[in-house]
Design an enzyme around this catalytic site. Structure first.
Site, short mmCIF file in Angstrom:
data_model
loop_
_atom_site.label_atom_id
_atom_site.label_comp_id
_atom_site.label_asym_id
_atom_site.label_seq_id
_atom_site.Cartn_x
_atom_site.Cartn_y
_atom_site.Cartn_z
CE LYS A 112 1.88 -3.94 -3.73
NZ LYS A 112 1.29 -2.74 -3.11
CB CYS A 138 2.14 -3.43 0.93
SG CYS A 138 1.00 -2.21 0.21
CG ASP A 173 1.27 1.19 -3.61
OD1 ASP A 173 0.49 0.22 -3.80
OD2 ASP A 173 0.96 2.17 -2.91
CG ASP A 227 4.74 -1.83 -2.26
OD1 ASP A 227 4.89 -2.66 -3.18
OD2 ASP A 227 3.62 -1.52 -1.81
C1 VGL Z 1 1.09 0.87 1.25
C2 VGL Z 1 -0.48 2.30 2.11
C3 VGL Z 1 -0.92 2.62 0.86
C4 VGL Z 1 2.21 -0.08 1.50
C5 VGL Z 1 0.67 1.18 -0.02
O1 VGL Z 1 3.05 -0.29 0.60
O2 VGL Z 1 2.28 -0.63 2.62
N1 VGL Z 1 0.50 1.43 2.31
N2 VGL Z 1 -0.34 2.04 -0.22
ZN ZN Z 2 -0.81 2.71 -2.20
#
Ligand code: VGL
Ligand code: ZN
Length: 226
Positions: free
Chosen positions: A128, A173, A67, A14
């Site tokens: 995802k 994540c 994400d 991400d």
């Molecule tokens: C994430 C919170 C919500 C991450 C993704 O990439 O760590 N954290 N969605």
């Molecule tokens: Zn997220």
């Protein structure tokens, strides 16, 4: 240390605008900073690029995850009237889903990779959290902990045994991806300079680092890996 690069994959978790602070975009636009900006989150980009180049040259694979939430996603506080960011909610099949600000909405600038992320060595982009009713922190399994993203099959199909995992965020994540990877039997290295954390609730980064270490993850200082 002997890492066989042909059996190694880098997971770039991400590295998206919404997890990064403000920066001046090369396309003449100043990005105001992400909806869920991680403190110094953009500092992971250069170490990830360096690792990606090295691994690709050596015959390994590079996977970037994103994400990728539809509007109205169940992880958004805005989808739950009366609730606020940071609240945690038990959902069918998912205990303790944390509610976040709207972030990484499909097709928006915030969901795009950070402009400095080098996509040339990237073999696979895995999106995802794309189902409106289910979140996915891990790159392997969604938050119901049973729905597969297909990543395990992809890696096994290529004979990958070792994973180098970096990106954002250390305590969400990256954390869930790393723990799933260990549970699935992969050897896991985490380059310390290539991860940054959210730190909410307080202490979550420290807790995540401790739990990852207990799960057998090997942390590497800058320059120690490859
Ligand atoms: C994430 C919170 C919500 C991450 C993704 O990439 O760590 N954290 N969605
Ligand atoms: Zn997220």
């Amino acid at each position: 240390m002997d890492i066989v690069l042909q059996e190694t994959a880098l997971l770039e978790i991400d590295p998206q605008n919404d997890f990064c602070p403000a920066y001046a975009s090369g396309t003449g636009r100043t990005y105001p900073g992400g909806a869920l900006a991680v403190n110094r989150g953009d500092e992971v980009i250069e170490p990830l690029n360096a690792l990606a180049a090295r691994i690709a040259q050596g015959g390994g694979r590079v996977i970037a995850t994103a994400d990728w939430h539809p509007r109205g996603h169940i992880s958004f506080a805005s989808s739950h009237p009366g609730r606020k960011t940071g609240d945690s909610l038990d959902l069918p099949g998912v205990k303790g889903q944390i509610l976040w600000p709207d972030h990484c909405v499909q097709g928006t600038w915030g969901a795009a990779f950070h402009e400095k992320l080098d996509l040339e060595p990237v073999n696979l982009i895995l999106r995802k959290g794309a189902r409106v009713g289910l979140d996915s922190y891990s790159a392997f399994f969604e938050n119901d902990r049973t729905s597969s993203t297909g990543l395990e099959g992809y890696l096994r199909g290529l004979g990958i045994k070792t994973l180098i995992i970096g990106g954002l965020a250390t305590d969400y994540c990256v954390f869930y991806t790393v723990l799933d990877a260990r549970r699935l039997g992969f050897t896991v290295f985490v380059p310390e300079d290539a991860v940054r954390g959210v730190g909410q609730p307080e202490g979550s980064v420290e807790q995540a680092l401790k739990t990852m270490a207990e799960a057998g993850v090997v942390f590497k200082k800058p320059g120690e890996l490859l």
